[in-house]
Every structure is written in C-alpha cells, then in structure tokens.
Design a protein around this motif. Structure first.
Motif, PDB file in Angstrom:
ATOM      1  N   VAL A  34     106.499  53.560 -33.692  1.00  0.00           N
ATOM      2  CA  VAL A  34     107.571  52.577 -32.987  1.00  0.00           C
ATOM      3  C   VAL A  34     107.385  52.665 -31.464  1.00  0.00           C
ATOM      4  O   VAL A  34     107.874  51.661 -30.798  1.00  0.00           O
ATOM      5  CB  VAL A  34     108.875  52.765 -33.668  1.00  0.00           C
ATOM      6  N   HIS A  35     107.109  53.836 -30.940  1.00  0.00           N
ATOM      7  CA  HIS A  35     107.305  54.155 -29.737  1.00  0.00           C
ATOM      8  C   HIS A  35     106.084  53.715 -28.980  1.00  0.00           C
ATOM      9  O   HIS A  35     105.598  53.481 -27.904  1.00  0.00           O
ATOM     10  CB  HIS A  35     107.440  55.523 -29.359  1.00  0.00           C
ATOM     11  N   GLY A  36     104.707  53.597 -29.767  1.00  0.00           N
ATOM     12  CA  GLY A  36     103.750  52.891 -29.519  1.00  0.00           C
ATOM     13  C   GLY A  36     103.621  51.500 -28.852  1.00  0.00           C
ATOM     14  O   GLY A  36     102.850  51.156 -28.009  1.00  0.00           O
ATOM     15  N   GLU A  37     104.538  50.903 -29.622  1.00  0.00           N
ATOM     16  CA  GLU A  37     104.840  49.601 -29.110  1.00  0.00           C
ATOM     17  C   GLU A  37     105.197  49.488 -27.335  1.00  0.00           C
ATOM     18  O   GLU A  37     104.954  48.456 -26.928  1.00  0.00           O
ATOM     19  CB  GLU A  37     105.718  48.722 -29.837  1.00  0.00           C
ATOM     20  N   GLU A  38     105.711  50.266 -27.079  1.00  0.00           N
ATOM     21  CA  GLU A  38     106.219  50.389 -25.576  1.00  0.00           C
ATOM     22  C   GLU A  38     105.141  50.914 -24.750  1.00  0.00           C
ATOM     23  O   GLU A  38     105.442  50.878 -23.547  1.00  0.00           O
ATOM     24  CB  GLU A  38     107.565  51.245 -25.412  1.00  0.00           C
ATOM     25  N   GLY A  39     104.165  51.486 -25.217  1.00  0.00           N
ATOM     26  CA  GLY A  39     103.102  52.116 -24.231  1.00  0.00           C
ATOM     27  C   GLY A  39     103.377  53.372 -23.969  1.00  0.00           C
ATOM     28  O   GLY A  39     104.477  53.817 -23.872  1.00  0.00           O
ATOM     29  N   PRO A  40     102.259  54.122 -23.297  1.00  0.00           N
ATOM     30  CA  PRO A  40     102.077  55.571 -23.033  1.00  0.00           C
ATOM     31  C   PRO A  40     103.131  55.825 -21.844  1.00  0.00           C
ATOM     32  O   PRO A  40     103.750  56.826 -21.813  1.00  0.00           O
ATOM     33  CB  PRO A  40     100.802  55.889 -22.872  1.00  0.00           C
ATOM     34  N   ASP A  41     103.225  54.938 -20.718  1.00  0.00           N
ATOM     35  CA  ASP A  41     103.903  55.315 -19.692  1.00  0.00           C
ATOM     36  C   ASP A  41     105.553  55.433 -20.137  1.00  0.00           C
ATOM     37  O   ASP A  41     106.297  56.292 -19.548  1.00  0.00           O
ATOM     38  CB  ASP A  41     103.853  54.318 -18.522  1.00  0.00           C
ATOM     39  N   ARG A  42     106.033  54.597 -20.805  1.00  0.00           N
ATOM     40  CA  ARG A  42     107.521  54.567 -21.194  1.00  0.00           C
ATOM     41  C   ARG A  42     107.611  55.743 -22.046  1.00  0.00           C
ATOM     42  O   ARG A  42     108.881  56.601 -21.871  1.00  0.00           O
ATOM     43  CB  ARG A  42     107.781  53.243 -21.882  1.00  0.00           C
ATOM     44  N   PHE A  43     106.716  55.905 -23.153  1.00  0.00           N
ATOM     45  CA  PHE A  43     106.999  57.214 -24.061  1.00  0.00           C
ATOM     46  C   PHE A  43     107.118  58.370 -23.004  1.00  0.00           C
ATOM     47  O   PHE A  43     107.955  59.114 -23.277  1.00  0.00           O
ATOM     48  CB  PHE A  43     105.831  57.099 -24.755  1.00  0.00           C
ATOM     49  N   ARG A  44     106.109  58.578 -22.126  1.00  0.00           N
ATOM     50  CA  ARG A  44     106.199  59.657 -21.311  1.00  0.00           C
ATOM     51  C   ARG A  44     107.354  59.933 -20.626  1.00  0.00           C
ATOM     52  O   ARG A  44     108.098  60.926 -20.330  1.00  0.00           O
ATOM     53  CB  ARG A  44     104.931  59.683 -20.256  1.00  0.00           C
ATOM     54  N   ARG A  45     107.961  58.759 -19.985  1.00  0.00           N
ATOM     55  CA  ARG A  45     109.284  58.837 -19.191  1.00  0.00           C
ATOM     56  C   ARG A  45     110.334  59.308 -19.963  1.00  0.00           C
ATOM     57  O   ARG A  45     111.247  59.881 -19.459  1.00  0.00           O
ATOM     58  CB  ARG A  45     109.412  57.364 -18.508  1.00  0.00           C
ATOM     59  N   LEU A  46     110.252  58.656 -21.383  1.00  0.00           N
ATOM     60  CA  LEU A  46     111.333  59.069 -22.326  1.00  0.00           C
ATOM     61  C   LEU A  46     111.523  60.552 -22.453  1.00  0.00           C
ATOM     62  O   LEU A  46     112.646  61.171 -22.442  1.00  0.00           O
ATOM     63  CB  LEU A  46     111.143  58.087 -23.604  1.00  0.00           C
ATOM     64  N   LEU A  47     110.189  60.830 -22.728  1.00  0.00           N
ATOM     65  CA  LEU A  47     110.107  62.494 -23.254  1.00  0.00           C
ATOM     66  C   LEU A  47     110.562  63.245 -21.830  1.00  0.00           C
ATOM     67  O   LEU A  47     111.361  64.260 -22.097  1.00  0.00           O
ATOM     68  CB  LEU A  47     108.844  63.156 -23.360  1.00  0.00           C
ATOM     69  N   GLU A  48     110.278  62.785 -20.621  1.00  0.00           N
ATOM     70  CA  GLU A  48     110.756  63.495 -19.378  1.00  0.00           C
ATOM     71  C   GLU A  48     112.240  63.524 -19.132  1.00  0.00           C
ATOM     72  O   GLU A  48     112.866  64.287 -18.880  1.00  0.00           O
ATOM     73  CB  GLU A  48     110.059  62.910 -18.095  1.00  0.00           C
ATOM     74  N   GLU A  49     112.775  62.380 -19.576  1.00  0.00           N
ATOM     75  CA  GLU A  49     114.167  62.186 -19.449  1.00  0.00           C
ATOM     76  C   GLU A  49     114.927  63.146 -20.434  1.00  0.00           C
ATOM     77  O   GLU A  49     116.068  63.762 -19.975  1.00  0.00           O
ATOM     78  CB  GLU A  49     114.647  60.526 -19.864  1.00  0.00           C
TER      79      GLU A  49
END
Length: 282
Positions: free
Chosen positions: A82-97
C-alpha cells in the motif's frame, strides 16, 4: 519469548479477504491479544504483522497501538504494497518523520516474487537504507526469493514468514521447499519464522512437525530462526499457546542459550526492538 507473528483486525474497517461466515470474521483487538497470551510461558510481547487491511492507515494504527501498549506490542510490520502506491520518496519521508517510532519492518506477499507489485519492490532500497526488515509471505519459492533479494542487498535483513509456506507433509511434496531452504542458507541475512504450523501442518503427526522444525534450525542455524503464533489465524486449530508450543518441540536439541536466541534474542536483534521505548524516554 517474543511472539514474532500476530495479527489484529476488524472486518468492519476493511480486510476484504475475511469473508462473512468465516471463523475469523469478527474483530480482534488489543484486549483479545492480551487475553490470548494467558498460559504462554515467558511471553514478553508480540510483533504485530499487517493483515491486509488495504490502506496506509493500517500502518499508522499499528504504530499507535505500539506506542499505547508497549507491554503487549514489542514491534510492528506494515504492508509494503500500500505504501508502494505513493512512491519511494514519500515512503522515505514517512519513515524519517516517524523515526524510532516507525515500523520495525514491512511485508510483501503474493503467489511468488514476480507476483508482488513492482511499486512495492521499488521500496526495498528504502528499507535497506533505513535498517528495517523486509518480510516475505509468498505461496511459492519464498526462501529462494529471500536469498535472491538478500544477495542484492547484503545489509538488509529478510525474514521469511511461516517457514516459507511448505506444503502439508501428509498431502504434498516438500522437495522444492527443501531445495529452496538450502539456497536460503547461503544468504546470512535471511531469517525464517517458525510459524503457521498449526494451520499448514494440520493433521500431521507432531513428531514429523518437530522434525520439520529441526531441519529448519539445522540448515539455517539457531541464530537465524524466529518463532511466531500466527494468532488469530491459528484459532480454528488451537490457541495461541498451542501454536507457540508446537515449534518448541523441534528445539529440543538446542542448548539453553541457543533456544533463548530462537525464542527471544534473534527477534530483538532482527527487529531492532527497543527503538520506540528509547525515543519515548528521551
């Protein structure tokens, strides 16, 4: 003991795979999780694993419960699809947040590795960079697929769910699974969860199940094995305590320190447990 594979769900909020009339078609929440641990000797917590709710909100819900109930939840694994749909950059930012309160791992599933969404596979380098676990729940070839991914990402921990889903020993031929497990043994960053036995090996004599567990431990070594209940999936066949007792029958040849690593220490190391606790105490 850390139960490395438990689920929570409420069919009213998604989880379309749970059909009305199924024994699983009812909510299982934190109170049920707490009660299910009664009678499990030495249980100190669980790794909650996504249950295919179908949206990114499930990851957030698991995170919220981890923060609210650290006495029950040692860590959590989200759904990578489900996180793949938003792309690597958005997923990376979520993990950083989320930082230290983020997931301990993310899971991909499907019939085989090629059946998994390309968008989910594109997030594997993000997991690698973040030091998170990649879990695989594939119907076919999971140990071999884990080895393939591990070879490309030697710093990434890859955990294979449910022993890689071998066939029932009474009704299927496990030959390919044995070969795939041997291949996985060559990749030191591949670990295997000894879980799902009550369901997958239903009807198989307990000693044969114990032999299956012994084989996994012999091939991979005690530093690369974890134990999980697959609760509440297991409930039609037995309790959470039953599900966690079955793998122990195949650990009888281990030394006490080796058994402790399988039941507890390997989970702490692989999932980097304690990150959220440290963040909360700062």
């Amino acid at each position: 003991m850390i139960d490395c594979h438990a689920h929570l769900w409420d069919p009213a909020r998604g989880f379309g795979w749970i059909r009305p009339g199924s024994p699983h078609h009812r909510p299982y929440g934190e109170a049920d999780l707490a009660c299910s641990g009664t009678g499990v000797d030495g249980l100190s917590g669980a790794i909650l694993v996504e249950a295919a709710r179908g949206d990114t909100g499930e990851t957030g819900a698991l995170r919220a419960l981890r923060l609210r109930r650290p006495d029950l939840v040692a860590g959590y694994v989200g759904n990578l699809h489900v996180h793949g749909e938003e792309g690597p950059d958005r997923f990376r930012r979520l993990l950083e947040e989320w930082g230290a309160t983020g997931p301990n791992g993310m899971r991909m599933g499907g019939g085989s590795l090629t059946d998994t969404p390309e968008s989910a596979r594109a997030l594997i380098p993000v997991l690698d960079a973040a030091g998170l676990v990649l879990e695989l729940n594939l119907h076919h070839g999971a140990p071999a697929a884990a080895s393939e991914i591990a070879d490309r990402h030697p710093a990434l921990t890859v955990v294979v769910d449910h022993l890689g889903n071998p066939p029932n020993l009474d009704t299927g031929d496990p030959g390919e699974w044995y070969r795939d497990l041997d291949r996985a043994a060559s990749a030191p960053n591949v670990l295997v969860k000894i879980s799902g036995l009550l369901t997958q090996q239903h009807g198989v004599a307990p000693e044969r199940v114990a032999d299956l567990v012994r084989h996994v431990v012999d091939v991979l070594g005690p530093d690369r094995c974890l134990v999980g209940s697959d609760w509440p999936i297991c409930l039609p066949r037995g309790t959470r305590a039953d599900s966690l007792a079955l793998p122990r029958t195949g650990l009888d040849r281990l030394t006490e320190p080796e058994r402790e690593r399988v039941l507890h220490g390997n989970a702490v190391r692989a999932y980097r447990l304690g990150r959220a606790d440290r963040a909360r105490s700062c």
